[in-house]
Enzyme design. Structure first.
Site, PDB file in Angstrom:
ATOM      1  N   HIS A   1      46.605 -43.460-107.416  1.00  7.03           N
ATOM      2  CA  HIS A   1      46.686 -41.993-107.526  1.00  7.03           C
ATOM      3  C   HIS A   1      45.689 -41.361-106.570  1.00  7.03           C
ATOM      4  O   HIS A   1      44.628 -41.917-106.294  1.00  7.03           O
ATOM      5  CB  HIS A   1      46.403 -41.545-108.962  1.00  7.03           C
ATOM      6  CG  HIS A   1      46.701 -40.095-109.194  1.00  7.03           C
ATOM      7  ND1 HIS A   1      47.984 -39.587-109.180  1.00  7.03           N
ATOM      8  CD2 HIS A   1      45.885 -39.030-109.429  1.00  7.03           C
ATOM      9  CE1 HIS A   1      47.953 -38.281-109.412  1.00  7.03           C
ATOM     10  NE2 HIS A   1      46.689 -37.923-109.558  1.00  7.03           N
TER      11      HIS A   1
ATOM     12  N   HIS B   1      46.253 -31.682-107.750  1.00  7.57           N
ATOM     13  CA  HIS B   1      47.023 -32.929-107.629  1.00  7.57           C
ATOM     14  C   HIS B   1      48.372 -32.786-108.316  1.00  7.57           C
ATOM     15  O   HIS B   1      48.604 -31.857-109.102  1.00  7.57           O
ATOM     16  CB  HIS B   1      46.246 -34.115-108.211  1.00  7.57           C
ATOM     17  CG  HIS B   1      46.123 -34.103-109.715  1.00  7.57           C
ATOM     18  ND1 HIS B   1      46.203 -35.247-110.477  1.00  7.57           N
ATOM     19  CD2 HIS B   1      45.915 -33.092-110.605  1.00  7.57           C
ATOM     20  CE1 HIS B   1      46.051 -34.951-111.758  1.00  7.57           C
ATOM     21  NE2 HIS B   1      45.880 -33.655-111.860  1.00  7.57           N
TER      22      HIS B   1
ATOM     23  N   CYS C   1      52.019 -37.614-105.827  1.00 10.29           N
ATOM     24  CA  CYS C   1      50.597 -37.361-105.547  1.00 10.29           C
ATOM     25  C   CYS C   1      50.257 -37.465-104.062  1.00 10.29           C
ATOM     26  O   CYS C   1      49.623 -36.573-103.483  1.00 10.29           O
ATOM     27  CB  CYS C   1      49.713 -38.278-106.382  1.00 10.29           C
ATOM     28  SG  CYS C   1      49.841 -40.040-106.005  1.00 10.29           S
TER      29      CYS C   1
END
Length: 362
Positions: free
Chosen positions: A324, A336, A276
């Site tokens: 994240h 993402h 990520c």
């Protein structure tokens, strides 16, 4: 579903509080699968159908395992970055030590040459030679040279002392950096072990499901994301979001969205796979801005902005531990790299719990 698999799911139910999930099961918009017809007597005993409530428990456990893997990935990436910096510093210190040693050797040669010259002159200092001179003018001319020589000798000794002290300090610094490097290598190894363990546990849990159960699990994941996104939008959170992307923001969005479809891989920064924060950091690097490598450091170091002031290219940080990160691309959407087994994708910005928004280049 076999006895072993049902035992596995029962364990999952225990971990994530099955009572709460089962209580909510009737409201879920998914019907239980049709019971498997009774096989002939010679066949093995039939599997008991897995309910959506049980699959929801499995989904939550898998999600938790991958989140823990994501947090460990952040720790791994942070240790990796520190190790790179420390390695570079050690190399720099080694170069300084080599240069300093060469300088010290040169100073010692000069000091030795001065000592040998004095020996050849009979061991008498320059001042004595001048005092014994019969030529007054020669005496006066030489006095200035003696003074210069004394100053040069003093400066030579001082420089030798400083160089020696610098070498000792460089050696101490290199030793300290080496210890830190070793500590970060151990931290990387620990994080790597945890990542593999959590991912393996999630994959094992998912592998126990039948093909139909996996399809229903995927549908539950999509439904959960949809419901979270809808609830987020229903708050009116985007009503006041009117800003347009900056030139750099457009470049970052263009880079990130161009990676859609590429696999997630923990610790990866492209160009074929990403995690990520690898995706967001490389996207902003392509836009001309170096930002921290991990989602947690991006959260700590970049400028925070209100959701109403959010622009395409801004980074949305998720979960309480900032484990994240995604890039906002406008209209309530993000791009993402979700987790292992998934690819870079477009999703709803509110599909996960938002911690906050930060802006690179601010």
């Amino acid at each position: 579903m076999g006895t072993g698999k049902r035992g596995l799911i029962s364990a999952a139910v225990t971990v994530v509080c099955a009572v709460t999930v089962l209580a909510a099961a009737p409201s879920m918009a998914f019907a239980a699968p049709t019971p498997t017809p009774t096989p002939p007597a010679s066949a093995s005993a039939p599997s008991t159908p897995v309910t959506n409530a049980e699959l929801e428990v499995v989904r939550e456990k898998i999600d938790r395992l991958y989140r823990e893997a994501a947090a460990a990935t952040d720790a791994y990436n942070a240790a990796e970055e520190k190790a790179k910096q420390q390695s570079a510093e050690i190399v720099g210190l080694a170069n300084k030590i080599v240069q300093g040693q060469a300088r010290l050797d040169d100073l010692k040669k000069r000091a030795g040459a001065a000592a040998r010259a004095q020996y050849r002159s009979g061991g008498l200092p320059d001042e004595a030679h001048l005092m014994l001179s019969d030529n007054p003018q020669q005496f006066l001319d030489g006095a200035g040279r003696v003074l210069q020589g004394e100053r040069a000798t003093k400066a030579l000794i001082q420089e030798m002392t400083r160089t020696q002290q610098d070498l000792e300090q460089y050696a101490k610094d290199a030793s300290a950096q080496w210890k830190k490097l070793e500590a970060n290598r151990k931290a990387k190894a620990t994080a790597q072990k945890k990542i593999k363990k959590q991912i393996a546990a999630a994959e094992k849990l998912e592998s126990e499901l039948e093909k139909d159960e996996k399809k229903r699990l995927a549908e539950l994941e999509r439904q959960a994301a949809y419901e979270a996104q809808t609830a987020w939008l229903d708050t009116g959170v985007l009503d006041d979001v009117q800003g347009k992307a900056t030139a750099a923001g457009k470049k970052a969005v263009a880079y990130a969205t161009a990676q859609v479809g590429k696999p997630y891989e923990w610790g990866a920064e492209g160009p074929q796979t990403y995690d990520c924060s690898g995706l967001t950091s490389q996207a902003w690097l392509a836009a001309g801005d170096v930002i921290p490598r991990t989602s947690q450091e991006q959260w700590k170091q970049l400028k925070s902005v209100d959701v109403k002031d959010m622009l395409p290219g801004d980074l949305i940080i998720y979960f309480d531990d900032a484990s994240h990160v995604a890039m906002y691309i406008g209209d309530g959407a993000i791009v993402h790299a979700p987790r292992p087994g998934r690819t870079v994708t477009i999703a709803g910005a509110g599909s996960m719990p938002i911690l906050g928004v930060v802006r690179p280049g601010a």
